[in-house]
Design a protein around this motif. Structure first.
Motif, PDB file in Angstrom:
ATOM      1  N   CYS A  99      79.829 125.539  64.077  1.00 39.09           N
ATOM      2  CA  CYS A  99      79.491 126.417  65.196  1.00 39.09           C
ATOM      3  C   CYS A  99      79.461 127.844  64.655  1.00 39.09           C
ATOM      4  N   ASN A 120      78.615 131.881  65.179  1.00 34.03           N
ATOM      5  CA  ASN A 120      78.430 132.916  66.189  1.00 34.03           C
ATOM      6  C   ASN A 120      77.288 133.838  65.786  1.00 34.03           C
ATOM      7  N   CYS A 147      85.305 125.487  67.252  1.00 35.66           N
ATOM      8  CA  CYS A 147      84.028 125.827  67.888  1.00 35.66           C
ATOM      9  C   CYS A 147      84.250 126.783  69.053  1.00 35.66           C
ATOM     10  N   ASN A 148      85.315 126.557  69.797  1.00 39.98           N
ATOM     11  CA  ASN A 148      85.584 127.413  70.959  1.00 39.98           C
ATOM     12  C   ASN A 148      85.908 128.850  70.547  1.00 39.98           C
ATOM     13  N   SER A 208      82.751 130.447  69.412  1.00 40.76           N
ATOM     14  CA  SER A 208      81.921 130.730  70.585  1.00 40.76           C
ATOM     15  C   SER A 208      82.394 131.993  71.299  1.00 40.76           C
ATOM     16  N   ASN A 263      78.853 123.973  74.382  1.00 37.55           N
ATOM     17  CA  ASN A 263      79.021 125.423  74.415  1.00 37.55           C
ATOM     18  C   ASN A 263      77.682 126.146  74.445  1.00 37.55           C
ATOM     19  N   TYR A 322      76.982 130.145  75.464  1.00 41.92           N
ATOM     20  CA  TYR A 322      77.655 130.874  74.387  1.00 41.92           C
ATOM     21  C   TYR A 322      76.664 131.185  73.260  1.00 41.92           C
ATOM     22  N   ILE A 342      75.966 130.832  70.129  1.00 44.25           N
ATOM     23  CA  ILE A 342      76.211 130.151  68.862  1.00 44.25           C
ATOM     24  C   ILE A 342      75.009 129.300  68.461  1.00 44.25           C
TER      25      ILE A 342
END
Length: 349
Positions: free
Chosen positions: A143, A145, A221-222, A225, A242, A247, A249
């Motif tokens: 993931c 950003n 990942c969170n 994000s 997400n 988000y 990403i």
């Protein structure tokens, strides 16, 4: 969960699993020879929300089979099955990690069965002796950003090799393989694809760029994000969700191939109601079941899948097999304790 397959039974020796304030399952511990026709007990590790959706569809399609379900995490379920080995309490294993299913102690309890529709599942996703088959699974992914990458002028990674570049120092977070199945599938896939000597050398370099090892498979990942880190090593479904929620990403599937785990199904040799157990296993390969899997799973093994639009928008191809590294599940299972111990010795911070 009214109207769906009954998941609670008030009989002796019942076992309850409670999570997030919800009663998830109740188990009839039937004595040998006392099984009720039309009723089976299923052990699973599917998540609560997807499990409820699957069971609701199954009840509509196979109304004459009543299913009592016990849902536990992968490790807890393995401990349960082994503890009951002398007197198994269930008829079917459903949606459970293939790396656990291939344990010889587990395989000894399973009866080979060829369900209707098995030809839709490629051979790589089923046991050569017919003891288990997998209809679903999950796969690793990065993931990334987008805002951090643009702000800091960082290049978008496309591979595991990219992640050891010096410009990513301190920019990565990853699950701890000692506590996370996702973390372990990342490590196991690297050691398999590179070989152990080169794999550990690569992990030495990767460790220099890791800021934190996190217990959860989804949290990397969170936090990426949320903009706390540039890159979180996680799994595809979390990235897809997400992205769908807005988000900023990008999901990256490593070009070397994504490590993955299969969620496998099997018939217990000790089952007292095999005909209904077989009906259930046949249903897991039905079109109706496939439609449910498509809503919830990044990996659906049945050929001819129509990939959901939000999955394709996030970057998954129509043929998921083209981006998966071909894992040796037996090797991953047999070597897990040794690999995790070595990983902890080298990198645990």
């Amino acid at each position: 969960m009214a109207g769906m397959t009954r998941m609670m039974t008030t009989t002796r020796n019942r076992a309850l699993r409670v999570g997030a304030g919800l009663v998830l399952a109740a188990l009839v511990a039937a004595l040998p020879g006392t099984a009720d026709a039309g009723k089976i007990t299923v052990y699973t590790s599917y998540e609560e929300d997807e499990l409820a959706s699957f069971l609701e569809a199954m009840k509509k399609d196979v109304p004459d089979v009543e299913v009592d379900v016990l849902r536990l995490s992968t490790g807890d379920l393995k401990a349960r099955i082994l503890a009951e080995a002398s007197n198994p309490k269930h008829d079917v294993i459903w949606g459970w990690a293939a790396t656990s299913m291939v344990d010889p102690r587990i395989l000894a309890m399973i009866e080979p069965y060829t369900p209707a529709g098995i030809e839709k599942v490629p051979e790589r996703f089923r046991d050569k002796d017919g003891r288990w088959f997998a209809t679903t699974g999950y796969m690793g992914a990065f993931c990334v950003n987008n805002e951090i990458m643009a702000k800091e002028g960082l290049p978008m990674p496309s591979s595991w090799q990219d992640l050891i570049k010096p410009e990513y120092k301190g920019k990565l977070v990853m699950p701890n393989p000692a506590s996370s199945g996702t973390g372990y599938l990342h490590i196991a896939s690297i050691l398999q694809m590179m070989g152990e000597e080169k794999g550990w050398a690569y992990l030495d370099e990767l460790d220099k760029n890791i800021d934190q090892y996190i217990k959860s498979g989804s949290k990397p990942c969170n936090v990426a994000s949320a903009g706390e880190f540039a890159i979180g090593l996680s799994f595809a479904l979390r990235a897809i969700k997400n992205i769908d929620e807005g988000y900023p990403i990008t999901m990256v599937i490593p070009s070397e191939g994504a490590g993955h785990e299969l969620e496998a199904n099997a018939l217990m040799a000790s089952s007292q109601n095999k005909e209904d157990a077989k009906k259930f296993l046949d249903w897991t390969l039905s079109k109706s079941a496939e439609e449910q899997y498509n809503k919830w799973k990044s990996i659906v093994t049945m050929q001819g899948r129509t990939m959901p639009e939000k999955f394709k928008k996030a970057g998954l191809p129509d043929d998921i097999s083209t981006v998966l590294f071909e894992m040796d599940y037996a090797w991953a299972a047999a070597n897990q304790e040794r690999i995790v111990a070595e990983w902890q010795r080298r990198y645990e911070k």
